[in-house]
Enzyme design. Sequence first.
Site, PDB file in Angstrom:
ATOM      1  N   GLY A   8       0.758  -1.275  -0.024  1.00 35.75           N
ATOM      2  CA  GLY A   8       0.017  -0.044  -0.126  1.00 35.75           C
ATOM      3  C   GLY A   8       0.961   1.025   0.192  1.00 35.75           C
ATOM      4  O   GLY A   8       0.474   2.225   0.618  1.00 35.75           O
ATOM      5  N   GLY A  11      -0.212   4.822  -1.217  1.00 33.67           N
ATOM      6  CA  GLY A  11      -1.507   5.497  -0.441  1.00 33.67           C
ATOM      7  C   GLY A  11      -0.975   6.791   0.404  1.00 33.67           C
ATOM      8  O   GLY A  11       0.111   7.041   0.388  1.00 33.67           O
ATOM      9  N   GLN A  12      -2.007   7.164   1.103  1.00 38.98           N
ATOM     10  CA  GLN A  12      -1.807   8.491   1.663  1.00 38.98           C
ATOM     11  C   GLN A  12      -0.405   8.473   2.959  1.00 38.98           C
ATOM     12  O   GLN A  12       0.536   9.121   2.819  1.00 38.98           O
ATOM     13  CB  GLN A  12      -3.030   8.987   2.602  1.00 38.98           C
ATOM     14  CG  GLN A  12      -2.808  10.433   3.300  1.00 38.98           C
ATOM     15  CD  GLN A  12      -3.683  10.530   4.342  1.00 38.98           C
ATOM     16  OE1 GLN A  12      -4.285   9.585   4.872  1.00 38.98           O
ATOM     17  NE2 GLN A  12      -3.818  11.893   4.827  1.00 38.98           N
ATOM     18  N   TYR A 143     -15.589  -1.072   7.028  1.00 38.26           N
ATOM     19  CA  TYR A 143     -14.372  -0.967   7.536  1.00 38.26           C
ATOM     20  C   TYR A 143     -13.845  -1.078   8.963  1.00 38.26           C
ATOM     21  O   TYR A 143     -12.960  -1.789   9.332  1.00 38.26           O
ATOM     22  CB  TYR A 143     -13.779   0.618   7.136  1.00 38.26           C
ATOM     23  CG  TYR A 143     -12.390   1.177   7.712  1.00 38.26           C
ATOM     24  CD1 TYR A 143     -11.358   0.590   7.087  1.00 38.26           C
ATOM     25  CD2 TYR A 143     -12.543   2.288   8.193  1.00 38.26           C
ATOM     26  CE1 TYR A 143     -10.189   1.109   7.262  1.00 38.26           C
ATOM     27  CE2 TYR A 143     -10.945   2.804   8.661  1.00 38.26           C
ATOM     28  CZ  TYR A 143      -9.788   2.138   8.200  1.00 38.26           C
ATOM     29  OH  TYR A 143      -8.796   2.579   8.340  1.00 38.26           O
ATOM     30  N   ILE A 173      -5.864  11.197   9.836  1.00 39.29           N
ATOM     31  CA  ILE A 173      -4.254  11.461   9.461  1.00 39.29           C
ATOM     32  C   ILE A 173      -4.335  12.667   8.340  1.00 39.29           C
ATOM     33  O   ILE A 173      -5.106  12.394   7.429  1.00 39.29           O
ATOM     34  CB  ILE A 173      -3.616  10.311   8.997  1.00 39.29           C
ATOM     35  CG1 ILE A 173      -3.597   9.002  10.036  1.00 39.29           C
ATOM     36  CG2 ILE A 173      -2.121  10.590   8.796  1.00 39.29           C
ATOM     37  CD1 ILE A 173      -3.135   9.346  11.413  1.00 39.29           C
TER      38      ILE A 173
HETATM   39  N1  SER Z   1      -9.269   8.190   8.477  1.00 37.95           N
HETATM   40  C1  SER Z   1     -10.066   7.145   8.459  1.00 37.95           C
HETATM   41  C2  SER Z   1     -11.383   7.094   7.645  1.00 37.95           C
HETATM   42  O1  SER Z   1     -11.827   7.930   7.726  1.00 37.95           O
HETATM   43  C3  SER Z   1     -10.051   6.553   9.790  1.00 37.95           C
HETATM   44  O2  SER Z   1      -9.187   5.419  10.053  1.00 37.95           O
HETATM   45  O3  SER Z   1     -11.852   6.255   7.310  1.00 37.95           O
END
Ligand code: SER
Length: 317
Positions: A8, A11-12, A143, A173
């Site tokens: 990954g 990714g960010q 998620y 983040i």
């Molecule tokens: N930044 C993530 C989200 O918004 C939280 O883990 O899904």
Amino acid sequence: MERIMVIGAAGQIGSELTMALREKFGNDNVVAVGRKTKPSEELRNSGPFEFSNVLNYDEMKAMVQKYRIDTIYLMAAILSATGEQKPMLAYRVNNDGLINVLEIARELKLERVLIPSSIAVFGPETPRDNTPNETILKPKTMYGISKVHGELLCDYYFYKYGLDVRGLRYPGIISYKTPPGGGTTDYTVEMYRAAAEGKPYTCFVKEDTVLPMMYMPDALKSIMDLAEADLSKLKHHSDFNITAMSFSAGELAESIRQYKPDFKVTYEPDFRQAIADSWPRSLDDSAAREEWGWEPEYDLDAMTRDMLENLPKVLGM
Ligand code: SER
């Protein structure tokens, strides 16, 4: 010797983590693995980069063997908002991807696996202020469900097979380099970007929505420090609460207005409001502080200053 693979990596968090690990352990010792997001030139040119998919067990395993990897950072995930639009994709990537990595690590006897969890493990029944490390985990997003499952699986591999798996529950983040994708906390970065471009911003959560957040340098420091923590001092393994700050969307706009007094924000909550409302407003991260010395550096003001200083360069202004 550290031979690291970041899955990954485009990714960010993955893209900045890969560069931080390369700086610390040497470019050739950190293999970046991305799926399809276009990696930056910096990422591709500074060390090994491979295209693969965490769902492809055989290919991933062969790559771990080829590069003689001993530590994997699994950063590939489908976040909360995309996960609600594509629940099966989130289920597969987050659950099957993790079990693939854990099995590869067990079979090849790797030294360590790092995998972030998330504030998404919490749900509406969880106490929302100063949320304890040990509490009710009944998330309502795919998620969140996959992250609870992930934490349990990681601990299972530690206790059953002695695999050193470590993880922490990231809050939202925020960073200026790589934009986030598909999360509920993405409004924070979108707001900074709009302000830097001199545009107004329409925020998809209400003005008084408060969530725990962290600036990218602290997010990188946290996972790299946890990787190096003394195992004998860890009572938790894959489920540390960590946080740096909590603020409302309105407070973030105010913080930006210190530098951009004319910045305008309107609020038009969408389906992500319900997700935000099911997550904590603030976290108790004392277990991380006690067991491996976690301490953040950035608060809201320091982050706003740094974001607004760096965004114009990133946005080519
Ligand atoms: N930044 C993530 C989200 O918004 C939280 O883990 O899904």
